[in-house]
Design a protein around this motif. Structure first.
Motif, short mmCIF file in Angstrom:
data_model
loop_
_atom_site.label_atom_id
_atom_site.label_comp_id
_atom_site.label_asym_id
_atom_site.label_seq_id
_atom_site.Cartn_x
_atom_site.Cartn_y
_atom_site.Cartn_z
N GLY A 94 4.42 17.85 105.13
CA GLY A 94 3.84 18.50 106.28
C GLY A 94 2.50 17.91 106.68
O GLY A 94 2.23 17.69 107.87
N LEU A 95 1.65 17.62 105.72
CA LEU A 95 0.34 17.05 106.00
C LEU A 95 0.45 15.68 106.66
O LEU A 95 -0.37 15.31 107.50
CB LEU A 95 -0.49 16.95 104.72
CG LEU A 95 -1.00 18.27 104.14
CD1 LEU A 95 -1.57 18.04 102.74
CD2 LEU A 95 -2.04 18.90 105.05
N GLU A 358 -11.02 31.78 99.37
CA GLU A 358 -11.38 30.74 100.35
C GLU A 358 -12.22 29.71 99.62
O GLU A 358 -13.23 30.05 98.99
CB GLU A 358 -12.16 31.35 101.51
CG GLU A 358 -12.52 30.36 102.60
CD GLU A 358 -13.20 31.01 103.78
OE1 GLU A 358 -13.88 30.28 104.55
OE2 GLU A 358 -13.07 32.24 103.95
N VAL A 359 -11.80 28.45 99.69
CA VAL A 359 -12.45 27.38 98.91
C VAL A 359 -13.46 26.65 99.79
O VAL A 359 -13.12 26.23 100.90
CB VAL A 359 -11.39 26.40 98.37
CG1 VAL A 359 -12.05 25.27 97.59
CG2 VAL A 359 -10.38 27.13 97.50
N PRO A 360 -14.68 26.50 99.31
CA PRO A 360 -15.69 25.79 100.11
C PRO A 360 -15.33 24.32 100.29
O PRO A 360 -14.68 23.71 99.44
CB PRO A 360 -16.97 25.95 99.28
CG PRO A 360 -16.50 26.16 97.89
CD PRO A 360 -15.21 26.93 98.00
N ALA A 365 -12.59 13.60 101.43
CA ALA A 365 -11.27 13.00 101.62
C ALA A 365 -10.61 13.54 102.89
O ALA A 365 -11.01 14.58 103.42
CB ALA A 365 -10.38 13.30 100.41
N PRO A 366 -9.58 12.85 103.39
CA PRO A 366 -8.95 13.27 104.65
C PRO A 366 -8.10 14.53 104.54
O PRO A 366 -7.68 15.08 105.56
CB PRO A 366 -8.08 12.07 105.02
CG PRO A 366 -7.85 11.34 103.75
CD PRO A 366 -9.08 11.55 102.93
N PHE A 367 -7.84 15.02 103.33
CA PHE A 367 -7.06 16.23 103.13
C PHE A 367 -7.77 17.11 102.11
O PHE A 367 -8.37 16.61 101.15
CB PHE A 367 -5.65 15.90 102.64
CG PHE A 367 -4.90 14.96 103.54
CD1 PHE A 367 -4.20 15.44 104.64
CD2 PHE A 367 -4.91 13.59 103.30
CE1 PHE A 367 -3.52 14.57 105.48
CE2 PHE A 367 -4.23 12.72 104.14
CZ PHE A 367 -3.54 13.21 105.23
N ARG A 368 -7.69 18.43 102.31
CA ARG A 368 -8.34 19.33 101.37
C ARG A 368 -7.55 20.62 101.22
O ARG A 368 -6.82 21.05 102.13
CB ARG A 368 -9.79 19.62 101.76
CG ARG A 368 -9.97 20.30 103.10
CD ARG A 368 -11.45 20.59 103.38
NE ARG A 368 -12.00 21.53 102.42
CZ ARG A 368 -12.02 22.86 102.60
NH1 ARG A 368 -11.52 23.40 103.70
NH2 ARG A 368 -12.54 23.63 101.69
N HIS A 378 -2.96 26.92 101.07
CA HIS A 378 -3.17 26.34 102.41
C HIS A 378 -3.95 25.04 102.28
O HIS A 378 -4.86 24.90 101.45
CB HIS A 378 -3.94 27.32 103.29
CG HIS A 378 -3.24 28.60 103.53
ND1 HIS A 378 -2.18 28.73 104.40
CD2 HIS A 378 -3.42 29.85 102.97
CE1 HIS A 378 -1.74 29.97 104.39
NE2 HIS A 378 -2.48 30.66 103.55
N TYR A 379 -3.57 24.09 103.13
CA TYR A 379 -4.22 22.77 103.17
C TYR A 379 -4.56 22.43 104.60
O TYR A 379 -3.98 22.96 105.54
CB TYR A 379 -3.27 21.70 102.60
CG TYR A 379 -2.95 21.89 101.15
CD1 TYR A 379 -3.73 21.31 100.16
CD2 TYR A 379 -1.86 22.67 100.75
CE1 TYR A 379 -3.45 21.50 98.82
CE2 TYR A 379 -1.57 22.87 99.41
CZ TYR A 379 -2.37 22.27 98.45
OH TYR A 379 -2.09 22.47 97.13
N GLU A 380 -5.51 21.51 104.75
CA GLU A 380 -5.83 21.02 106.08
C GLU A 380 -5.96 19.51 106.06
O GLU A 380 -6.39 18.92 105.08
CB GLU A 380 -7.11 21.66 106.64
CG GLU A 380 -8.39 21.20 105.96
CD GLU A 380 -9.64 21.77 106.64
OE1 GLU A 380 -9.48 22.59 107.56
OE2 GLU A 380 -10.75 21.37 106.26
N ALA A 381 -5.53 18.91 107.18
CA ALA A 381 -5.73 17.48 107.40
C ALA A 381 -6.88 17.33 108.38
O ALA A 381 -6.91 17.99 109.43
CB ALA A 381 -4.46 16.85 107.97
N ARG A 382 -7.83 16.49 108.05
CA ARG A 382 -8.99 16.32 108.92
C ARG A 382 -8.73 15.21 109.94
O ARG A 382 -8.25 14.17 109.60
CB ARG A 382 -10.21 15.96 108.07
CG ARG A 382 -10.68 17.13 107.23
CD ARG A 382 -11.55 16.66 106.10
NE ARG A 382 -12.34 17.75 105.54
CZ ARG A 382 -12.99 17.67 104.40
NH1 ARG A 382 -12.95 16.57 103.68
NH2 ARG A 382 -13.68 18.69 103.97
#
Length: 382
Positions: A94-95, A358-360, A365-368, A378-382
């Motif tokens: 997905g990312l 909620e993680v600070p 990196a481009p993904f966290r 939950h993950y996010e792509a920057r």
């Protein structure tokens, strides 16, 4: 048909701990780590990093050079799984925004499963030569504090693209395999750190090395002199040296250290990366020697418990045009050094439960990893 590793790339963590820092804090001679283990430092994840973020980073770098529409499978190897059901590779899929017409599976057998994923990918391409397979090995080696394993921690991911007519290494047919039911290293479902029987683990590792080599010879009739360079699984680099020496004694040959040392430069700095360890060794071998074209590599893959495989690969002409050592140098040199107290604080703050959190944002990196809501990561792509 020639099938093998077409390309590879790597990722590690935001933080690093120098083992001299640990030695000073614990009142230990630094030589115990530098010479006794063969390690200099190890990668430490930030709170918003895990096997998914490292895997996505390594894979995104690799796929930036290729057509992702050719990928038909994502095989994710890990022993640091984040879910007992959902494959970590699905998060990565997905990312990365991969096509939905993709098979995604997670492989587990301690540190060995990266090789199981690689061989599965090779077999798939043998049947469907136009396909490509994304293989990712990603792990965080996390041990209890004040334990023998603490200085052998580490973290990292290696992503490999498997295809016909590969640019880097052709995986040769026929390998030697070995399985023995041994309780040398294991991590129960209710524990965030593994249990280790040190001497038994070393003995099991050595027995698997010679056992899988013997099976390889029986299947293919190889001689030890047919191997130009050796790469062994590296929980710590001194362990690989011991396996190399034992193999030489087993076959009655003098296997000089020059046949293995080039594969150890990255693992000395990353620490133990479990399933990714052997393939960090492969990256170091390819990056550290420009004269390997046509040479045969012997690769020993081991996973505690125990399962092992000894297989071979031929380095391809022109491979130096398709390697990216600058990526590894940047990943290693850009890590943020920790004090021993900071490292221990991070170790204690490990999130092992699925409570809402909620993680600070820490990693660059481009993904966290951003946190957990209603037991969902939950993950996010920057």
């Amino acid at each position: 048909m020639n099938i093998g590793i077409h390309d590879l790339d790597v990722a590690t963590t935001h933080f690093v701990l120098d083992l001299d820092e640990m030695a000073e804090a614990l009142g230990i001679d630094p030589a115990k780590y530098e010479k006794g283990l063969g390690q200099d430092e190890f990668s430490v994840p930030a709170p918003d990093e895990d096997i998914v973020t490292m895997a996505a980073t390594a894979a995104s770098r690799l796929l930036s050079r290729h057509d992702a529409s050719k990928i038909r499978m994502v095989l994710f190897a890990t022993e640091s799984s984040i879910d007992q059901s959902k494959a970590a590779g699905v998060f990565v899929h997905g990312l990365l925004g991969l096509p939905q017409a993709v098979r995604t599976v997670e492989f587990k057998q301690a540190c060995y499963s990266g090789t199981a994923a690689l061989q599965t990918a090779v077999n798939h391409v043998a049947r469907y030569p136009e396909d490509q397979v994304l293989v990712i090995a990603s792990d965080v080696a996390r041990y209890a504090v004040v334990s023998g394993g603490e200085p052998t921690q580490g973290a990292g991911a290696v992503a490999m693209l498997i295809s016909a007519d590969p640019n880097l290494v052709v995986i040769e047919p026929g390998s030697g395999v070995f399985t023995a039911d041994v309780n040398d290293f294991w991590r129960p479902n209710d524990s965030s750190t593994p249990y280790v029987e040190g001497k038994l683990s070393l003995d099991a590792y050595m027995n698997a090395a010679t056992g899988s080599w013997d099976d390889l010879v029986a299947r293919r009739g190889l001689d030890i002199t047919d191997i130009d360079r050796f790469l062994h699984h590296q929980p710590f680099t001194k362990m690989a040296r011991k396996a190399h020496a034992r193999l030489g004694e087993h076959v009655g040959a003098d296997l000089g250290p020059e046949l293995i040392e080039e594969s150890m430069t990255y693992n000395r700095r990353i620490g133990n990366s479990y399933t990714a360890s052997l393939f960090f060794g492969l990256a170091a071998q390819l990056h550290g020697n420009p004269d390997l074209a046509g040479k045969r590599l012997g690769l020993f893959s081991y996973g505690s418990g125990s399962v092992a495989e000894f297989f071979t690969g031929i380095v391809q002409d022109g491979y130096t045009d398709h390697i990216h050592p600058e990526t590894v140098r940047e990943a290693l040199d850009s890590r943020v050094p920790l004090t021993f107290a900071q490292y221990r604080e991070l170790h204690a703050s490990y999130i092992g439960a699925s409570d809402n959190v909620e993680v600070p944002a820490v990693t660059a990196a481009p993904f966290r990893f951003t946190g957990i809501t209603d037991h969902v990561r939950h993950y996010e792509a920057r």
